[in-house]
Design an enzyme around this catalytic site. Sequence first.
Site, PDB file in Angstrom:
ATOM      1  N   GLU A  80       0.869  -1.178   0.000  1.00  0.00           N
ATOM      2  CA  GLU A  80       0.000   0.000   0.000  1.00  0.00           C
ATOM      3  C   GLU A  80       0.902   1.222   0.000  1.00  0.00           C
ATOM      4  O   GLU A  80       1.805   1.320   0.818  1.00  0.00           O
ATOM      5  CB  GLU A  80      -0.902  -0.042   1.250  1.00  0.00           C
ATOM      6  CG  GLU A  80      -1.560   1.265   1.630  1.00  0.00           C
ATOM      7  CD  GLU A  80      -2.436   1.872   0.532  1.00  0.00           C
ATOM      8  OE1 GLU A  80      -3.335   1.193   0.034  1.00  0.00           O
ATOM      9  OE2 GLU A  80      -2.177   3.053   0.153  1.00  0.00           O
ATOM     10  N   TYR A 130     -30.070  12.714   7.272  1.00  0.00           N
ATOM     11  CA  TYR A 130     -31.069  13.701   6.869  1.00  0.00           C
ATOM     12  C   TYR A 130     -30.773  14.051   5.421  1.00  0.00           C
ATOM     13  O   TYR A 130     -29.624  14.343   5.063  1.00  0.00           O
ATOM     14  CB  TYR A 130     -30.995  14.945   7.754  1.00  0.00           C
ATOM     15  CG  TYR A 130     -31.327  14.632   9.197  1.00  0.00           C
ATOM     16  CD1 TYR A 130     -32.649  14.489   9.612  1.00  0.00           C
ATOM     17  CD2 TYR A 130     -30.315  14.418  10.130  1.00  0.00           C
ATOM     18  CE1 TYR A 130     -32.962  14.147  10.929  1.00  0.00           C
ATOM     19  CE2 TYR A 130     -30.607  14.082  11.447  1.00  0.00           C
ATOM     20  CZ  TYR A 130     -31.932  13.950  11.843  1.00  0.00           C
ATOM     21  OH  TYR A 130     -32.231  13.598  13.135  1.00  0.00           O
ATOM     22  N   ASP A 184     -12.838  -1.037  -6.700  1.00  0.00           N
ATOM     23  CA  ASP A 184     -12.998   0.156  -7.536  1.00  0.00           C
ATOM     24  C   ASP A 184     -12.103   0.122  -8.778  1.00  0.00           C
ATOM     25  O   ASP A 184     -12.391   0.795  -9.771  1.00  0.00           O
ATOM     26  CB  ASP A 184     -12.696   1.430  -6.728  1.00  0.00           C
ATOM     27  CG  ASP A 184     -13.900   1.881  -5.901  1.00  0.00           C
ATOM     28  OD1 ASP A 184     -14.803   1.046  -5.660  1.00  0.00           O
ATOM     29  OD2 ASP A 184     -13.930   3.056  -5.488  1.00  0.00           O
ATOM     30  N   GLN A 211     -15.375   3.013   7.482  1.00  0.00           N
ATOM     31  CA  GLN A 211     -14.050   2.505   7.106  1.00  0.00           C
ATOM     32  C   GLN A 211     -13.002   2.724   8.193  1.00  0.00           C
ATOM     33  O   GLN A 211     -12.102   1.911   8.347  1.00  0.00           O
ATOM     34  CB  GLN A 211     -13.595   3.221   5.840  1.00  0.00           C
ATOM     35  CG  GLN A 211     -13.508   2.300   4.663  1.00  0.00           C
ATOM     36  CD  GLN A 211     -13.191   3.037   3.397  1.00  0.00           C
ATOM     37  OE1 GLN A 211     -13.914   3.964   3.061  1.00  0.00           O
ATOM     38  NE2 GLN A 211     -12.137   2.645   2.725  1.00  0.00           N
ATOM     39  N   LEU A 256       3.280   0.246  -6.248  1.00  0.00           N
ATOM     40  CA  LEU A 256       3.585  -0.435  -7.517  1.00  0.00           C
ATOM     41  C   LEU A 256       3.910   0.616  -8.568  1.00  0.00           C
ATOM     42  O   LEU A 256       3.164   1.577  -8.745  1.00  0.00           O
ATOM     43  CB  LEU A 256       2.365  -1.228  -7.991  1.00  0.00           C
ATOM     44  CG  LEU A 256       2.539  -1.860  -9.373  1.00  0.00           C
ATOM     45  CD1 LEU A 256       3.316  -3.165  -9.277  1.00  0.00           C
ATOM     46  CD2 LEU A 256       1.189  -2.100 -10.048  1.00  0.00           C
TER      47      LEU A 256
HETATM   48  C1  FAD Z   1     -18.509   9.587  -0.125  1.00  0.00           C
HETATM   49  C2  FAD Z   1     -18.441   8.117  -0.363  1.00  0.00           C
HETATM   50  C3  FAD Z   1     -19.231   7.275   0.409  1.00  0.00           C
HETATM   51  C4  FAD Z   1     -19.199   5.890   0.200  1.00  0.00           C
HETATM   52  N1  FAD Z   1     -19.978   5.082   0.970  1.00  0.00           N
HETATM   53  C5  FAD Z   1     -19.991   3.740   0.746  1.00  0.00           C
HETATM   54  C6  FAD Z   1     -20.796   2.864   1.535  1.00  0.00           C
HETATM   55  O1  FAD Z   1     -21.491   3.284   2.476  1.00  0.00           O
HETATM   56  N2  FAD Z   1     -20.767   1.520   1.230  1.00  0.00           N
HETATM   57  C7  FAD Z   1     -19.986   1.027   0.216  1.00  0.00           C
HETATM   58  O2  FAD Z   1     -20.014  -0.178  -0.045  1.00  0.00           O
HETATM   59  N3  FAD Z   1     -19.185   1.834  -0.516  1.00  0.00           N
HETATM   60  C8  FAD Z   1     -19.169   3.169  -0.273  1.00  0.00           C
HETATM   61  N4  FAD Z   1     -18.350   3.974  -1.006  1.00  0.00           N
HETATM   62  C9  FAD Z   1     -17.452   3.370  -2.013  1.00  0.00           C
HETATM   63  C10 FAD Z   1     -16.225   2.786  -1.328  1.00  0.00           C
HETATM   64  O3  FAD Z   1     -15.574   3.763  -0.559  1.00  0.00           O
HETATM   65  C11 FAD Z   1     -15.274   2.229  -2.392  1.00  0.00           C
HETATM   66  O4  FAD Z   1     -15.990   1.370  -3.251  1.00  0.00           O
HETATM   67  C12 FAD Z   1     -14.157   1.425  -1.707  1.00  0.00           C
HETATM   68  O5  FAD Z   1     -13.358   2.266  -0.927  1.00  0.00           O
HETATM   69  C13 FAD Z   1     -13.296   0.747  -2.763  1.00  0.00           C
HETATM   70  O6  FAD Z   1     -12.279   0.037  -2.123  1.00  0.00           O
HETATM   71  P1  FAD Z   1     -10.937  -0.380  -2.898  1.00  0.00           P
HETATM   72  O7  FAD Z   1     -10.137  -1.104  -1.883  1.00  0.00           O
HETATM   73  O8  FAD Z   1     -11.308  -1.040  -4.173  1.00  0.00           O
HETATM   74  O9  FAD Z   1     -10.284   0.983  -3.321  1.00  0.00           O
HETATM   75  P2  FAD Z   1      -9.734   2.175  -2.430  1.00  0.00           P
HETATM   76  O10 FAD Z   1     -10.517   2.308  -1.172  1.00  0.00           O
HETATM   77  O11 FAD Z   1      -9.666   3.349  -3.349  1.00  0.00           O
HETATM   78  O12 FAD Z   1      -8.282   1.705  -2.036  1.00  0.00           O
HETATM   79  C14 FAD Z   1      -7.266   1.575  -3.003  1.00  0.00           C
HETATM   80  C15 FAD Z   1      -5.941   1.647  -2.279  1.00  0.00           C
HETATM   81  O13 FAD Z   1      -4.907   1.376  -3.222  1.00  0.00           O
HETATM   82  C16 FAD Z   1      -3.806   2.221  -2.933  1.00  0.00           C
HETATM   83  N5  FAD Z   1      -3.009   2.353  -4.160  1.00  0.00           N
HETATM   84  C17 FAD Z   1      -3.356   2.978  -5.315  1.00  0.00           C
HETATM   85  N6  FAD Z   1      -2.396   2.862  -6.240  1.00  0.00           N
HETATM   86  C18 FAD Z   1      -1.390   2.142  -5.654  1.00  0.00           C
HETATM   87  C19 FAD Z   1      -0.122   1.712  -6.101  1.00  0.00           C
HETATM   88  N7  FAD Z   1       0.319   1.953  -7.339  1.00  0.00           N
HETATM   89  N8  FAD Z   1       0.655   1.006  -5.242  1.00  0.00           N
HETATM   90  C20 FAD Z   1       0.217   0.718  -3.976  1.00  0.00           C
HETATM   91  N9  FAD Z   1      -0.983   1.127  -3.503  1.00  0.00           N
HETATM   92  C21 FAD Z   1      -1.791   1.828  -4.335  1.00  0.00           C
HETATM   93  C22 FAD Z   1      -4.455   3.522  -2.500  1.00  0.00           C
HETATM   94  O14 FAD Z   1      -3.561   4.300  -1.717  1.00  0.00           O
HETATM   95  C23 FAD Z   1      -5.649   3.032  -1.704  1.00  0.00           C
HETATM   96  O15 FAD Z   1      -5.384   2.900  -0.332  1.00  0.00           O
HETATM   97  C24 FAD Z   1     -18.358   5.362  -0.801  1.00  0.00           C
HETATM   98  C25 FAD Z   1     -17.554   6.212  -1.573  1.00  0.00           C
HETATM   99  C26 FAD Z   1     -17.592   7.568  -1.363  1.00  0.00           C
HETATM  100  C27 FAD Z   1     -16.736   8.474  -2.191  1.00  0.00           C
END
Ligand code: FAD
Length: 574
Positions: free
Chosen positions: A43, A228, A309, A124, A149
């Site tokens: 990370e 709300y 994501d 989170q 990476l």
């Molecule tokens: C306002 C808001 C509210 C939300 N509420 C909800 C909810 O209630 N329920 C829900 O299911 N989802 C919710 N989501 C969506 C949710 O936050 C995301 O779907 C989730 O965080 C995705 O997780 P992830 O691990 O795929 O990606 P991320 O959380 O984006 O994590 C990716 C990680 O990869 C790391 N990274 C990136 N590139 C590299 C690299 N080259 N080398 C090493 N590390 C790297 C980043 O630093 C990061 O820590 C919400 C999103 C937002 C914006």
Amino acid sequence: MQRVMTDSPAPLETPVLIIGGGPIGLSLAADLGRRGVGALLVEERENKLGPAKMLECSVRTLEFCRQLGVIDKVRNWGFPLDWPLDSAFVTDLAGYEIGRVRTPALGAERDSPVSPERGQPCPQTWFDPILQDAARSHPSITIRHRIGLESFVQDDDGVTAQLRNHANGAMETVRAAYLVGCDGFASTVREQLGIAIRGEPHLDWSMTVYLRIPDLPSQHDKEKAFRYVFVGPEGTWSFLSIVDGKDLWRLQLVGLDEQRLRDTDIPALVRRCFGRDGIAYTIEDKTLWVRKRTVADRFMDGRVFLAGDAAHAHPPNGGLGMNTGIQDAFDLGWKLAGTLQGWGGPQLLASYDYERRPASARAAEVSLSNYRRLVSAAQRAEILSPTPAGDEARRLIGEALVAENEKSWHPVGVHLGYIYHPSPIVVPDGTAKPEDDTFGYVPTAFPGARAPHAWLSDGRSTLDLFGDGFVLLKFAEVDTSALEDAARTRGVPLTVHRITDPEIANLYECKLVLVRPDGHVAWRQDEPPQENAPQDGAPQNNSAPQGDALSIIDTVRGAGPRIAACRAIRYRSP
Ligand SMILES: Cc1cc2nc3c(=O)[nH]c(=O)nc-3n(C[C@H](O)[C@H](O)[C@H](O)COP(=O)(O)OP(=O)(O)OC[C@H]3O[C@@H](n4cnc5c(N)ncnc54)[C@H](O)[C@@H]3O)c2cc1C
């Protein structure tokens, strides 16, 4: 194969290299760890979290947490059991309440007939550390922060990744059998694979403001709510959600364009929500982000996979982003384990794309329609008018908002009703696929569906039987030795459970149901499979799986013939 990870620049080897320590990378690491599979997670951030994006975990996520053994921590992180989880539509906290979607507090909810768990808030800031602890508790898992990476290449035998150690700037080389990009929407992994995304990469700008507001509930006359939703003459313009069940709130502004972003006056907006001066608060943080709905064209390429994501991004309306990504992790975890442990066939990993891409696209569509319904530009001109016409307008608007949105926040059909059909590693039973319902959920043991929950006589859920290897549920005294022999021949872990409860038998509909390690039905029939086919190796024709025990086991372990059949009807992203 894995060596102890240190900050040394020497080349490292690991079975699985996970890029990204967000919730998806962490849940994949925890799942691989409990299966005894070695993985290195890197990370690029420091090991500390900013304010939570995700607030709500779905019922399915909670079921996975149950499997990981962290359910008590997720249930009991501190959210008050008596705080109603309602969504209230208001003009402001001193103004009119025009509608309310009621969702009982955690302490008031009766048992659900469809799951041993229920979805609940677990922001989170609490959830990710629970996952990280779970992953670190397994000796096969190493997590390193401030390692990013930069690039990778793959060949027939593995992936070689170049990592930057941000602590000292040095480059490190890691060799892995498989690489999984859990690196978020701006995924380096996806970009380097040249995989395109489709959909809407920019629906609007949003701003999230974290506010510390001591004792807000006592400072207005509305009933407590989880969120709300503020509705003005221009429509829905913001939400205020409780984060920690105490005094941390999150204000989300929706539908901003660049001009409105520049002009945003946060104190004026907070005042507009409160409807008056005099409520003390502090701004803890502010984030700008882009709302989007995208799905990658492919979720894998050779030995490299995308999850979370990186593969699909959702508007957060309905809380489907992370929750859908966690399903990716649990689909991929057992497939990586089976392949690395030698019992997975050559097509087991390929099934990841077949199964998860349609399921993720379905969830992303629902998120988008949730968002569109919430901000639909219905006529709201009279919403603030203190006249009988205003009362009538508020009644109509409120009723419409409640009717349109009451299922949006808990689309149980998305969480529990996704069915892997067609799938190259699921054996169809000839019955028709149940109609797709993204909001409602009718339990089904149709092949490809999540195997239904029911309470067993010993107090466990049927779901508690799943998670490790394959499970054969036996609802009648039938001879399953051929299937057990076939599993043994192929080295596939299989446990047999006899269930005598007739109600559970009715729910599962067949006398024999084979469930995969991720809790999805792989095969079901009334008749026990016939003796194993004499040939050694994968069956060659497409009609074999129903009767032949070895063919069934070969199909579900990814060594069957169905990949070609599925390819013909392969899902395409919109
Ligand atoms: C306002 C808001 C509210 C939300 N509420 C909800 C909810 O209630 N329920 C829900 O299911 N989802 C919710 N989501 C969506 C949710 O936050 C995301 O779907 C989730 O965080 C995705 O997780 P992830 O691990 O795929 O990606 P991320 O959380 O984006 O994590 C990716 C990680 O990869 C790391 N990274 C990136 N590139 C590299 C690299 N080259 N080398 C090493 N590390 C790297 C980043 O630093 C990061 O820590 C919400 C999103 C937002 C914006």
